[in-house]
Design a protein around this motif. Structure first.
Motif, PDB file in Angstrom:
ATOM      1  N   THR A 170       0.832  -1.208   0.000  1.00  0.00           N
ATOM      2  CA  THR A 170       0.000   0.000   0.000  1.00  0.00           C
ATOM      3  C   THR A 170       0.861   1.250   0.000  1.00  0.00           C
ATOM      4  O   THR A 170       0.598   2.214  -0.736  1.00  0.00           O
ATOM      5  N   ALA A 171       1.907   1.244   0.819  1.00  0.00           N
ATOM      6  CA  ALA A 171       2.812   2.400   0.858  1.00  0.00           C
ATOM      7  C   ALA A 171       3.532   2.573  -0.475  1.00  0.00           C
ATOM      8  O   ALA A 171       3.726   3.706  -0.948  1.00  0.00           O
ATOM      9  N   ILE A 172       3.912   1.454  -1.090  1.00  0.00           N
ATOM     10  CA  ILE A 172       4.578   1.527  -2.397  1.00  0.00           C
ATOM     11  C   ILE A 172       3.634   2.116  -3.435  1.00  0.00           C
ATOM     12  O   ILE A 172       4.007   3.009  -4.214  1.00  0.00           O
ATOM     13  N   ALA A 173       2.396   1.623  -3.459  1.00  0.00           N
ATOM     14  CA  ALA A 173       1.424   2.122  -4.441  1.00  0.00           C
ATOM     15  C   ALA A 173       1.163   3.609  -4.240  1.00  0.00           C
ATOM     16  O   ALA A 173       1.042   4.370  -5.213  1.00  0.00           O
ATOM     17  N   ARG A 174       1.086   4.055  -2.992  1.00  0.00           N
ATOM     18  CA  ARG A 174       0.843   5.473  -2.716  1.00  0.00           C
ATOM     19  C   ARG A 174       2.030   6.322  -3.174  1.00  0.00           C
ATOM     20  O   ARG A 174       1.847   7.405  -3.747  1.00  0.00           O
ATOM     21  N   ALA A 175       3.238   5.822  -2.960  1.00  0.00           N
ATOM     22  CA  ALA A 175       4.435   6.582  -3.330  1.00  0.00           C
ATOM     23  C   ALA A 175       4.617   6.678  -4.838  1.00  0.00           C
ATOM     24  O   ALA A 175       5.299   7.593  -5.319  1.00  0.00           O
ATOM     25  N   LEU A 176       4.026   5.750  -5.588  1.00  0.00           N
ATOM     26  CA  LEU A 176       4.188   5.741  -7.039  1.00  0.00           C
ATOM     27  C   LEU A 176       2.893   6.101  -7.767  1.00  0.00           C
ATOM     28  O   LEU A 176       2.780   5.884  -8.973  1.00  0.00           O
ATOM     29  N   ALA A 177       1.933   6.641  -7.046  1.00  0.00           N
ATOM     30  CA  ALA A 177       0.686   7.059  -7.685  1.00  0.00           C
ATOM     31  C   ALA A 177       0.954   8.228  -8.627  1.00  0.00           C
ATOM     32  O   ALA A 177       1.945   8.953  -8.472  1.00  0.00           O
ATOM     33  N   PRO A 178       0.091   8.456  -9.630  1.00  0.00           N
ATOM     34  CA  PRO A 178       0.333   9.532 -10.606  1.00  0.00           C
ATOM     35  C   PRO A 178       0.540  10.907  -9.981  1.00  0.00           C
ATOM     36  O   PRO A 178       1.302  11.705 -10.488  1.00  0.00           O
ATOM     37  N   GLY A 179      -0.136  11.182  -8.862  1.00  0.00           N
ATOM     38  CA  GLY A 179       0.010  12.497  -8.257  1.00  0.00           C
ATOM     39  C   GLY A 179       1.074  12.580  -7.187  1.00  0.00           C
ATOM     40  O   GLY A 179       1.207  13.610  -6.522  1.00  0.00           O
ATOM     41  N   SER A 180       1.845  11.516  -6.995  1.00  0.00           N
ATOM     42  CA  SER A 180       2.854  11.517  -5.942  1.00  0.00           C
ATOM     43  C   SER A 180       4.002  12.450  -6.291  1.00  0.00           C
ATOM     44  O   SER A 180       4.211  12.819  -7.451  1.00  0.00           O
ATOM     45  N   THR A 181       4.775  12.809  -5.278  1.00  0.00           N
ATOM     46  CA  THR A 181       5.900  13.722  -5.498  1.00  0.00           C
ATOM     47  C   THR A 181       6.938  13.100  -6.415  1.00  0.00           C
ATOM     48  O   THR A 181       7.493  13.779  -7.293  1.00  0.00           O
ATOM     49  N   LEU A 182       7.218  11.814  -6.230  1.00  0.00           N
ATOM     50  CA  LEU A 182       8.234  11.156  -7.066  1.00  0.00           C
ATOM     51  C   LEU A 182       7.849  11.177  -8.539  1.00  0.00           C
ATOM     52  O   LEU A 182       8.685  11.447  -9.412  1.00  0.00           O
ATOM     53  N   VAL A 183       6.587  10.888  -8.824  1.00  0.00           N
ATOM     54  CA  VAL A 183       6.144  10.826 -10.223  1.00  0.00           C
ATOM     55  C   VAL A 183       5.927  12.226 -10.781  1.00  0.00           C
ATOM     56  O   VAL A 183       6.337  12.537 -11.902  1.00  0.00           O
TER      57      VAL A 183
END
Length: 720
Positions: A170-183
């Protein structure tokens, strides 16, 4: 991996994994080549262990990919031994135990750079771990081999990453979501999970940056964007752009306070001053302007995907800094590109869906914290989903004559060219502002002493650049001769009353028709003079285009320019654009007529069309002209008046027109003002004096070449 994590993974092993097969000789647990390889190997082994990939990696008694041998500490396969999933599981456990028994050495400078970026972008621990892993994934060959053997779907890929890092799916999916800071920052993108794809994709240049010693925000920003060039023009030079003031006001308010999702799109022909306007805008508003580069330091082109990544990351780095503006020029390589078959060269460009993720672009346009001005030459290939996300879309057209004159004066100055020379150069149409500065630089370097020579050099440079850009330089038509007299025009309308009506500022559409040389085009020049307006002349060769839609675009541009300049628009030889549509043999002939009719109806100025072939005009076109003025050959009185004016203008008198000469002149019943102008040019070339007898000789020779000369009195409006 923590001890509890290792215990949990061991408990999930099948019974054959917990067996203790004999240790083969080929298992030698070789050390990794570098700390980077060791760190990458540990993550890869955790994926194999946590997702139980042993069976997928064994094929016919050997590893499916020989590149994975060093990962498991194996030597070359022994043909006498058969590799089984059970053996590979046992060797994976041995390898993991060996790696976790000793503390991992720090990765310098990667770990420090990840922490610095994490602080700048306020990344969570899971996001920092993913960023670090992304560098290792793109640095190591083992991950490519693993992903090729088992191509995970997005949900499976999240479990792989969770197994490697010890964070939840879940944390991985949140971190790589389209609106995440990383993406959103462009640091990481999710792969397509196809052939040779990975769940963590990272630009190779950014991988290199994160491995650079002493990387800080300023160094990163310098690698992502460059300072924009200083403004060479002022905002006043763009008075011909109706929306210039609107853009300035909107951008001013966007910084009070700075609003997210502020994006402006400027488009128009190359050289119309779009980039110069942005530089002038930033200077006028006191903003620091950064430009996303289109080239590497070695001059090679930067791909659209890499440019957009640089833009996205620079947005994050510039967020804490006030009064900064971004310029993204040549956006066609992000929002559209020419397809590999070259069809874009003929039918416009189209966007490559693999270049930049559409959702990423849309979200960036809606939420970017730093206001951005996007610049391109054409927008017809840009997806409407992108276009509707721009706050303002402004078209830049070629500057009008007054603006061209002002730009020329700014770059050349009176020290380089006198005002009359600048006036003559301002008649070049089009004249993009971007070309003027370079032409002035060339003239200054040449250092010619004579103003006439400098003017000739400037004209040569400008016309050469215009031709290279695909423009046909157009200058003002030949001015009216000194002996011009509208009273000698043989028309079926009272031109004096017509001129007085136009003086009152009323719009009008005039169709002037009749034989060649009867003074149709000259009347257009005369109208511009008496109305004190510039004259914009377009001929058939100026407006016809070989491209589909090109003729219509040029016609529309001519009317737009006349409207902007307040000019009298004269289209010479208009029968090529107003021909009867019922006789058309191609669709573009119909669309050209339709476009001209549409522009005529909407034009609120003075439009003059001249033609020698009125019988070919479309009936609908004729109906739309307010005045249809017929021009004929000069009558006897007009012939005498014209020749008297010519002789007087040449410093002579009409004394040479004796009775014999008058009889000769009266016999020239197909004479036109154009014939007289032609023989005057002949005399100018030969250097002969303008004398009545010689004029009559040349005029008689001209008329003998006209069709129907052997049958006097027969022809269009022949009069004696």
């Amino acid at each position: 991996m923590t001890r509890s994590h290792r215990t949990r993974s061991r408990s999930r092993l099948p019974h054959w994994h917990r067996e203790s097969p004999p240790r083969p000789a080929r298992l030698f647990a070789a050390a990794f080549d570098s700390p980077m390889d060791r760190a990458a190997g540990l993550l890869a082994l955790r994926i194999v262990e946590g997702e139980r990939l042993h069976g997928r990696l064994v094929h016919r008694g050997s590893l499916a990919d020989a590149d994975l041998l060093p990962l498991f500490g194996l030597g070359l396969d022994d043909p006498d031994e058969t590799l089984t999933p059970a053996l590979l599981a046992q060797w994976t456990r041995i390898r993991l135990d060996t790696l976790t028994a000793a503390p991992a050495p720090p990765l310098r400078p990667l770990d420090g750079n990840v922490e610095r970026i994490g602080e700048l972008l306020d990344l969570a621990p899971c996001e920092r771990a993913l960023l670090r892993m992304a560098v290792l994934v793109n640095h190591s060959r083992w991950f490519t081999s693993l992903f090729d053997c088992r191509r995970p779907a997005p949900g499976q890929a999240n479990r792989w990453l969770a197994a490697a890092l010890g964070h939840s799916s879940t944390a991985i999916a949140r971190a790589l979501a389209p609106g995440s800071t990383l993406v959103r920052s462009g640091l990481i993108s999710r792969g397509g999970y196809g052939h040779h794809s990975q769940p963590l994709e990272m630009d190779a240049l950014q991988v290199q940056w994160l491995l650079t010693p002493r990387l800080d925000a300023q160094r990163m920003l310098a690698r992502l964007v460059k300072p924009a060039p200083p403004a060479g023009l002022a905002l006043a030079d763009f008075a011909h752009v109706p929306e210039a003031g609107l853009v300035q006001r909107y951008l001013t308010r966007a910084f009070r306070p700075r609003r997210r999702g502020t994006n402006l799109l400027l488009h128009g022909e190359p050289g119309t001053g779009k980039t110069e306007f942005v530089c002038a805008l930033a200077a006028g508003l006191g903003l620091t302007l950064h430009e996303v580069p289109t080239e590497h330091e070695d001059g090679s082109a930067v791909s659209g995907d890499r440019r957009f990544r640089s833009y996205a990351l620079s947005q994050s780095l510039l967020t804490p800094r006030p009064r900064h503006l971004l310029l993204f020029d040549e956006v066609e390589d992000v929002f559209g590109c020419i397809d590999g078959g070259g069809r874009g060269l003929f039918f416009g460009s189209r966007r490559d869906p693999e270049s930049v993720a559409k959702g990423w672009v849309n979200q960036t346009l809606e939420s970017n914290p730093v206001p951005t001005v996007w610049v391109c030459n054409r927008i017809d290939a840009i997806d409407p989903a992108f276009l509707r996300r721009f706050d303002l879309v402004v078209e830049f057209r070629q500057p009008v004559r007054s603006v061209r004159r002002r730009v020329l004066g700014r770059h050349f100055g009176h020290d380089l060219l006198p005002p009359p020379a600048l006036d003559r150069l301002a008649q070049l149409d089009p004249l993009p502002p971007g070309l003027v500065g370079r032409a002035a630089k060339v003239v200054r370097v040449l250092g010619s002493r004579q103003p006439a020579q400098r003017e000739a050099e400037a004209r040569s440079v400008l016309e050469g650049s215009l031709k290279a850009l695909g423009h046909r330089p157009q200058t003002a038509s030949v001015p009216l001769p000194g002996h011009y007299d509208p009273g000698v025009l043989n028309t079926d309308r009272d031109l004096g009353a017509l001129v007085e009506g136009l003086r009152a500022g009323r719009p009008a559409r005039l169709c002037l028709y009749g034989p060649p040389g009867t003074g149709k085009s000259a009347l257009g020049h005369h109208l511009a003079q008496v109305l004190d307006r510039p004259l914009l002349v377009r001929r058939g060769s100026d407006l016809l285009s070989m491209w589909v839609g090109g003729t219509e675009a040029k016609l529309a541009r001519a009317f737009e320019q006349a409207r902007d300049e307040g000019a009298v628009l004269l289209i010479d030889e208009a029968d090529g654009f107003l021909q009867d549509r019922s006789q058309a043999r191609a669709s573009w002939e119909v669309t050209g007529v339709n476009e001209l009719l549409t522009q005529m109806e909407a034009f609120e100025g003075v439009f003059v069309a001249s033609t020698n072939l009125v019988e070919r005009l479309d009936p609908a076109a004729l109906r739309r002209f307010d005045f249809k003025v017929r021009f004929g050959f000069l009558d006897r009185g007009q012939r005498r008046r014209l020749l008297t004016n010519v002789l007087a203008g040449a410093g002579g008198s009409a004394d040479g027109l004796d009775s014999a000469a008058l009889r000769r002149l009266d016999a020239l019943d197909r004479l036109t003002p154009g014939d007289v102008a032609n023989v005057l040019r002949q005399l100018a070339v030969t250097g002969e004096p303008v004398a009545a007898a010689r004029l009559l000789d040349l005029l008689e020779a001209e008329l003998r070449l006209k069709p129907g000369a052997a049958a006097p009195g027969i022809g269009f409006l022949a009069q004696g």
